[in-house]
Design an enzyme around this catalytic site. Structure first.
Site: not given
Length: 306
Positions: A38, A66, A80, A179
Site C-alpha cells: 500500500d 513486518y 489503516d 491491516r
C-alpha cells in the site's frame, strides 16, 4: 540487465509507481514487482529485472515479515491510518501486557481473514477498492493464511489511555493482510482498531539491510555501476528445494525434459529448482500431474549455460 533489485519502497508511492520510476531510471521495460505494498507502507520490495521477471511469483509466494503498529480506540474505512473514522470507542480500562500477549498467541498459526474493502482482491472481475470508491459494499471471500509468529515490540506492563498504540513484529504467509490483523487484535481486546504504521522488513530472502532507495539506484545508474548491486535470480529462489544435475542432463532440461524425482525430494509438493553443480538455476520443476515419479518443467529459466 538482469537480476533482483531489493528496493526500499518509500511512503506515498504504490508498487506500480516504483516500477514506473525504475523503468525510466534503468532505461528498460522488462521490470516487475513482487507483491503490492500500500502507498503508506514502506520497506522491502524486491524488483525483478530482465530474465528475473520469470521468477517474480516465487518471491511473491514466499513468506514475509513486518513491523507494524496497531492503534486501539477507533477503526477506519481502509483499516489503516489513511482512511476515514468508522467507529470510535474510548478505551475505558487498563489493558495488561499478559492480555495482549494472549491475544497475539491466539492469532498465531492458521487463521481466517476477510480482505478489506480497500484491497486489490477481485470479486466478479472487479477489484474491491473499485467497489469501495463507489460506495458499493460486496460480499468478500474469506481466506486462510498462516501467521508463523507475532511478537510484541513494547516493554510496558500496562497500557492505558483513550487510545492505545503498540508495535508488533509478524512473520506470515503470502496473502496476509496486516491491516486486517491489526483490526483482529483490537476486536479480540474488545475495541475498534486500525493499523497506524507498517514496514515490511523481509520478503523471501531479502531484508531491509539489502535494500536501496530510488535515489541510490539513480546514482548507481549514472555511475554505470548498477549491475554490481543487482542480485542473481538464484538469490530469490534460495528458499526452494534444489536438485543438482550434470551437464548432460542440463542440455535436456533446457529443452523441457521430464526428470525422475530424486529420493530426497519425493515428499516435496512445491516447486523444485534444477541447478548445475555451480549453483546456476536452469529450470523450475513440479511433480507431473499424470506420470507418477516424474517431474515436469514449469519454467525454463536459462537456455544457455552462462
Amino acid at each position: 540487465m538482469e537480476g533482483i533489485l531489493p528496493l526500499l519502497k518509500p511512503a506515498g508511492l504504490t508498487s506500480h509507481d516504483c516500477v514506473f520510476k525504475l523503468r525510466k531510471i534503468l532505461k528498460t521495460k522488462k521490470i516487475g514487482h513482487t507483491g503490492t505494498l500500500d502507498p503508506d507502507v514502506t520497506g522491502v520490495l524486491p524488483i525483478c529485472i530482465g530474465k528475473a521477471t520469470k521468477i517474480a511469483e516465487y518471491i511473491t509466494d514466499a513468506g514475509k515479515a513486518y513491523e507494524g503498529e496497531v492503534t486501539i480506540g477507533f477503526s477506519t474505512t481502509t483499516e489503516d491510518a489513511s482512511g476515514e473514522v468508522v467507529e470510535k470507542e474510548m478505551v475505558n480500562r487498563t489493558i495488561s501486557r499478559e492480555e495482549i500477549l494472549k491475544v497475539l498467541q491466539s492469532l498465531t498459526g492458521e487463521i481466517e481473514q476477510t480482505p478489506p474493502m480497500y484491497s486489490a482482491v477481485k470479486v466478479n472481475g472487479v477489484r474491491l477498492y473499485e467497489y469501495a470508491r463507489k460506495g458499493i459494499v460486496v460480499e468478500r471471500p474469506s481466506r486462510k493464511v498462516m501467521i508463523y509468529s507475532i511478537n510484541l515490540l513494547d516493554e510496558r506492563t500496562e497500557f492505558a489511555g483513550e487510545t492505545i498504540s503498540f508495535r508488533f513484529q509478524v512473520s506470515c504467509s503470502k496473502g496476509t493482510y496486516i491491516r486486517t490483523l491489526a483490526v483482529m487484535i483490537g476486536e479480540a481486546l474488545g475495541f475498534p482498531a486500525h493499523m497506524s504504521k507498517l514496514v515490511r522488513t523481509q520478503s523471501a530472502s531479502f531484508t531491509l539491510t539489502d535494500c536501496l532507495t530510488l535515489e541510490e539506484v539513480e546514482r548507481l545508474m549514472a555511475e554505470g555501476s548498477i549491475s554490481q548491486v543487482l542480485r542473481p535470480l538464484e538469490s530469490a529462489l534460495s528458499h526452494l528445494p534444489k536438485m543438482q544435475i550434470n551437464d548432460k542432463v542440463a542440455e535436456k532440461v533446457k529443452n523441457g525434459a521430464l526428470l525422475e524425482i530424486p529420493e530426497n525430494l519425493k515428499t516435496c509438493d512445491g516447486p523444485i529448482i534444477a541447478e548445475t553443480a555451480e549453483g546456476l538455476a536452469l529450470a523450475i520443476y513440479a511433480k507431473h500431474p499424470n506420470k507418477q515419479g516424474l517431474l515436469k518443467p514449469v519454467k525454463v529459466l536459462r537456455n544457455e549455460l552462462e
